[in-house]
Structures are given as structure tokens and as C-alpha cells.
Design a protein around this motif. Structure first.
Motif, PDB file in Angstrom:
ATOM      1  N   SER A  97       6.117  -0.576  -1.920  1.00  7.90           N
ATOM      2  CA  SER A  97       7.542  -0.791  -1.078  1.00  7.90           C
ATOM      3  C   SER A  97       6.941  -1.215   0.107  1.00  7.90           C
ATOM      4  O   SER A  97       6.013  -1.641   0.546  1.00  7.90           O
ATOM      5  N   GLY A  98       8.245  -1.920   0.856  1.00  9.73           N
ATOM      6  CA  GLY A  98       8.184  -2.352   2.119  1.00  9.73           C
ATOM      7  C   GLY A  98       8.454  -3.938   2.194  1.00  9.73           C
ATOM      8  O   GLY A  98       8.910  -4.347   1.191  1.00  9.73           O
ATOM      9  N   MET A  99       8.094  -4.563   3.335  1.00 14.21           N
ATOM     10  CA  MET A  99       8.365  -5.766   3.572  1.00 14.21           C
ATOM     11  C   MET A  99       7.976  -6.678   2.531  1.00 14.21           C
ATOM     12  O   MET A  99       8.312  -7.943   2.733  1.00 14.21           O
ATOM     13  N   ILE A 100       6.909  -6.454   1.901  1.00 14.70           N
ATOM     14  CA  ILE A 100       6.437  -7.220   0.829  1.00 14.70           C
ATOM     15  C   ILE A 100       7.600  -7.658  -0.202  1.00 14.70           C
ATOM     16  O   ILE A 100       7.601  -9.010  -0.873  1.00 14.70           O
ATOM     17  N   GLY A 101       8.563  -6.885  -0.328  1.00 16.24           N
ATOM     18  CA  GLY A 101       9.949  -7.227  -1.050  1.00 16.24           C
ATOM     19  C   GLY A 101      10.917  -7.979  -0.355  1.00 16.24           C
ATOM     20  O   GLY A 101      12.021  -8.212  -0.808  1.00 16.24           O
ATOM     21  N   SER A 102      10.859  -8.382   1.015  1.00  8.29           N
ATOM     22  CA  SER A 102      11.680  -9.204   1.875  1.00  8.29           C
ATOM     23  C   SER A 102      11.415 -10.538   1.403  1.00  8.29           C
ATOM     24  O   SER A 102      10.766 -11.193   0.705  1.00  8.29           O
ATOM     25  N   ALA A 103      12.353 -11.409   2.083  1.00  2.23           N
ATOM     26  CA  ALA A 103      12.414 -12.968   1.912  1.00  2.23           C
ATOM     27  C   ALA A 103      11.007 -13.635   2.428  1.00  2.23           C
ATOM     28  O   ALA A 103      10.696 -14.613   1.814  1.00  2.23           O
ATOM     29  N   GLN A 104      10.575 -12.879   3.412  1.00  3.30           N
ATOM     30  CA  GLN A 104       9.195 -13.300   3.837  1.00  3.30           C
ATOM     31  C   GLN A 104       8.055 -12.771   3.015  1.00  3.30           C
ATOM     32  O   GLN A 104       6.921 -13.106   3.384  1.00  3.30           O
ATOM     33  N   GLY A 105       8.210 -12.022   1.982  1.00  5.45           N
ATOM     34  CA  GLY A 105       7.303 -11.356   1.320  1.00  5.45           C
ATOM     35  C   GLY A 105       6.811 -12.142   0.081  1.00  5.45           C
ATOM     36  O   GLY A 105       6.837 -13.427  -0.032  1.00  5.45           O
TER      37      GLY A 105
END
Lengths: 325, 325
Positions: free
Chosen positions: A75-83
Motif C-alpha cells: 500500500s502507499g505511493m508505490i501505486g501512484s503514477a510515480q510508483g
């Protein structure tokens, strides 16, 4: 895809709390019990070569040597567009079932990523990571299912829960504003060099109360940290504590008036304690603090997605490792 | 001290607008007329060796070669604790007479420094440099003697004037917040690299109006710049204009409610024009813009301090060079 092949076999799950500045990995077993843990400064902005696969392999190498290949959930920013792989936001109202449905698999790995939550409309807002902490908090504190919960941090969240679902939320940039203003603005240059980390409860309290008293808003309040030092009302060494008090006090003023009184604080214990001091200054006491609820949230989402076997019937073991006080 | 010896002789005065990031020098003659001007990036934080004397000598060298040693008056951060000689703040209410009385001479030079103004009490505030711009503005626009005036900038000031004196003021960190957030926060990373300077009136207007609509305060508003991009409501290339609109809109919301409607904007014409667009969005039109009023202010203060000879009786020449529109 090997998702089901190994899950039943070991009953183990790798849970990753993978944010902007750090990567925390947990080896979870029966009911979400934490068997082992690792932490590295391999946040998504700290891996210049963006080699997420190597980071994952390295932080779990001991565990895979012992147990073979394991299912993993992050979970967390690893799933963002930058992840690594973008996990599309789930809409409100959102709970464990919607998060489980929205898991984004990372090709050629045993990893899936929990989606964030988006609020659309006149006041758009987003979260990534906090939704999983909230799911985890509910496993140990089911009474929060209909409550306001605050997750202090870089981007502090005030979340309204209804029937166990996230029904609305507001983000405050409190933590990032403090870091940026302290390092890069004129406000950070007030404090004498050696006094930057001095803890001054009086400076903090004065900041919280100034934020409550003022009606002119944060942009002007912030300058008062400088002006108060220059006219001799505030020792220069207290200016950072005062600034912290202004920012947290302004967040509490706004959050209390729009979202209402929080039932719990979730996050770093030292930061939550600071929020609790500020809340007590405003006459709000006995707010619980929950810590480290991400692994329990990841376990619950994995159960819902049938990645690991459901809890045995009759098992009443509390799967949450986080301390609550 | 040579203050009086050369003043009557030449009738010339060197006026210095000496701030944090730049040094502007003017050669003034009869009535404040600008004979010549120089500008250098020698702000007090840009002179690492703090050799203010060398900077002054160099920027005025042409003039002293031609006219001999000249009296000089400086306003701005050069009079702060980080400047050359600290000129103690003058208390409210403050006008040209108090500023003239508070001039701080710099030993072994012909330079004196105009003091700043401090507001004490529950909401301490300070200014340095703006007091001189205000004195200058009053020489060309005496109707502002009882008005609210806004000086946009790094630390934007809303000033209440009463009978020509500064009677109260509020600072907003608008300009510094924009610069710091754009360069160092997550908000600055939204815009695609070549689009940072793109002017997007729509993004700016949307930011101004969002700041008016919201009741939750700046810390949360700022995050909406990010969230609006992530949910697809705002093009990433518009996010900096939106951020600028949020900050200026929040300043206007707070300033209008606490200080009231401004009669004039004083400062950089492009920045003032941006404030005027925002004011017009809120239904406030026909706000004047005054530019470059510091030299006229310095001349007026020098006259009051008898550093240069008073205007001849009957002279009605407007001493202000600043354009007004």
C-alpha cells in the motif's frame, strides 16, 4: 500469475508499506501476526533508478530463502503514477471490499498494490496508504466504524468513517509545510543554529493558541512567527516550536469546524502525541492513538481478495500488532 | 559626520531601495526628480562578504565622480539586524515625521537608514521598506491618507492609513509561500517541465474562486492543487497558475474581511496587475496601481530630516516619478 498457487501452501504474506520516503516490509502469518519486519529508506522518490523489483527482492530475500516465493501486497505511493504500477483510485464510499476488488497486479511478480481513494466533486481530495491504515485500525477498534479519525503526517488526513467505509475526507499539508518552511523560508532562519531541535512546549502551545485566536488565516499567522521574534515577544529559539504549533493549531481549528471531533489519531506515536497535546489545549481529551496499523490492513485486504486463506471460524485472535493507548 | 556640509551645496540626494535580493539606487535632484538610476542584485542576502560599503561605493561611483560626496538615504532590509546598521522599529501610528526622527546613521559614511515600523500587541507585525513606499505614494496620491493600501510581494502588506499615518497592518506570506512551494514542495512537481511559466488565466481564476468558496483554510486548499490534477479536474500545466490563484485569493479573502476594500496597490506592476484581476473576479474594480514610489518617499523623509533643502515656497511640482494607472 502465481497468486493462488503458493498462498494456501505457506499461509504467509509479505506486507509492504511503501511510501515516498521509506519502505517497510512485514512477514505476516496466521491472522496477520507479524513474524518479522524490515525497514529501508527505499521510498519511491529515494530510488533514483526506479528499480522497484530489486528493492522488493532485496528486502524480502531472507524470507524467500527460508519460505520460498511468497505472495505480497503493498500500500502507499508505490501505486501512484510515480510508483511501480498505477493502482487506479477507488471512489467514495470505500472500504475493504472495494480496495480488494481494486488491487493492481504488478506483472511478472507475486505483488499486488492496494488502490488509493479519491473524493470527487467541488473539493477533490486523494489518499494513498491511509485507506489501508484505516482498514487495519478497524480490525482492532471496530467502534471507529462511525467516527472521525485523524492521520497526522506529511499530508494530514481527517477522515469521516460511516459503517466502516471512508465517506469523506480533508487533507492538510501540515507536515510538508513545516518541513519546507523550516528548511527553505525566512521562518527557518530565525532559530539560532544549535537550537533547531530544542523542544519548547511553551512555544508550541503559544502557536496552537495563536492559531485558535486569529481569524486572518494561515498565510498571515505564519508571518507572526517572524514578527513575534523581531518585536521581542518570542525567543528566537522557540520559533520552530511556535511554527509547529501554528500549523497544527490551524489544522485543528479547520478540521474541528468542518469534520468534527476526532475519536482517534493514527500514525507515528511522537507526532500523534503532539496532536494530542494540541487537542487537550482546546479542551478535547482522551483521544486514542493507534500505531502501525498498515500490516493489519494489508492482511484484511488480502483475506477479502482470497490471496491468503480466511481466518478459521471461531478464531478470535486480535490480528493487530499496533499498540493502542 | 558630514551630513549638513554637502547637502545644501549640491541639492542632490542618493536614494537606495536596498532589500533582501536587490539594491536599487537613484540620483535625486530638486523636488525628488530622478536624474539617474542603477540596479544591481546586491541584496543583503546576496553579498556573502557583507561588504555593504563597497557595494554602496560601487553603485554610486559615477555620481560621486561627477558631483563629489553625496548624502544618501536607504530604506529596506539594509536596516534590519541582518543588514548594515540596525534601524530600530518605529511604533504605530507612524508617518514621515517619525521616520525622519528615527533615521539611523551608518558610521563613517554619508548614509542614513530609514527605520521600519512595528505593530505590537496581540498580533505583532513588522515592515521594512513599505513605510517608505507609502510615504512616497502619499506625495502623489494624497487621497490615500485615509485608506487601505495593499503592497503585494514576498511578504504582502495590507496597510490602514489614517490622517497620513500607518495605523495598522497585516502581512501575508503569499509571495514567499508561492516561491517555496513551487520550488521545494510536491505542488511544484505537478507541472510538466517546460510549462512552469505558462500563463493560464483560467487556472489562476479557478484558484482565486476556489479560495473564496472554501472555508477550510489555506493548508487544505493548497493540497487541492494536487488532488484536482490527480482526479483529472485540472490540467497539470495549469497547476502553478492555480496555486498562485489560491494564494492570492486566500490573501484577498482574509484581507478584505479584516482590513476592508483597498484603494490602491503599490509595487511591481505585473504583480499588481495580477492582484487587480483577482479583485475584479470578486467584484472590486478600479483599484489604482502605483509603482516605484520608494524614491519619492526617501526624498520626503530627507526633507523632513533637513538632509536636503526644503522645497522652495510656491513650488507645486509633483516630485513623484512613479507612474499611476
Amino acid at each position: 500469475m502465481h497468486f493462488t498457487s503458493s498462498s494456501g501452501r505457506s499461509g504467509l504474506l509479505v506486507a509492504l508499506d511503501w511510501g515516498t520516503s521509506s519502505l517497510r516490509a512485514y512477514l505476516l502469518a496466521d491472522g496477520g501476526r507479524i513474524v518479522d519486519r524490515r525497514a529501508e529508506s527505499w521510498g519511491i522518490l529515494q530510488l533514483p533508478d526506479r528499480d522497484f523489483g530489486a528493492a522488493l527482492e532485496r528486502i524480502t530475500s531472507d524470507w524467500s530463502r527460508e519460505h520460498g516465493a511468497l505472495q505480497a501486497l503493498a500500500s502507499g505511493m508505490i501505486g501512484s503514477a510515480q510508483g511501480w504500477v498505477e493502482a487506479a483510485y477507488v471512489d467514495l464510499p470505500a472500504g475493504v471490499a472495494a480496495l480488494a476488488r481494486g488491487l493492481a497486479p504488478v506483472p511478472d511478480t507475486r505483488l499486488r498494490i492496494v488502490p488509493g481513494v479519491a473524493q470527487r466533486g467541488d473539493f477533490p481530495d486523494v489518499m494513498r496508504g491511509e485507506e489501508t491504515q484505516l482498514v487495519g485500525a478497524l480490525t482492532s477498534a471496530p467502534d471507529l466504524a462511525d467516527a472521525v479519525v485523524v492521520l497526522p503526517g506529511t499530508h494530514s488526513k481527517w477522515v469521516r468513517l460511516a459503517a466502516g467505509l471512508v465517506s469523506g475526507f480533508t487533507t492538510f499539508m501540515t507536515g510538508e509545510l513545516f518541513a519546507v518552511l523550516r528548511t527553505h523560508s525566512i521562518l527557518g532562519r530565525l532559530a539560532p543554529a544549535g537550537a533547531v531541535d530544542a523542544s519548547d512546549p511553551d512555544g508550541f502551545e503559544r502557536g496552537v493558541l495563536a492559531a485558535q485566536r486569529s481569524s486572518v488565516g494561515l498565510s498571515s499567522l505564519l508571518f507572526s512567527a517572524r514578527a513575534s521574534v523581531l518585536v521581542g515577544d518570542l525567543p528566537a529559539g522557540s520559533s520552530l516550536e511556535y511554527l509547529s504549533g501554528l500549523l497544527i493549531g490551524d489544522e485543528l481549528r479547520a478540521g474541528l469546524s468542518t469534520e468534527g471531533r476526532p475519536a482517534a489519531l493514527i500514525g507515528d506515536p511522537a507526532l500523534c502525541a503532539r496532536y494530542r497535546v494540541a487537542l487537550e489545549l482546546l479542551g478535547i481529551s482522551a483521544v486514542r492513538i493507534l500505531d502501525d496499523t498498515a500490516p493489519a490492513g494489508i492482511w484484511a485486504i488480502a483475506e477479502h481478495a482470497s490471496i491468503i486463506s480466511q481466518r478459521e471460524p471461531g478464531s478470535s485472535r486480535n490480528p493487530v500488532s499496533g499498540r493502542s493507548n
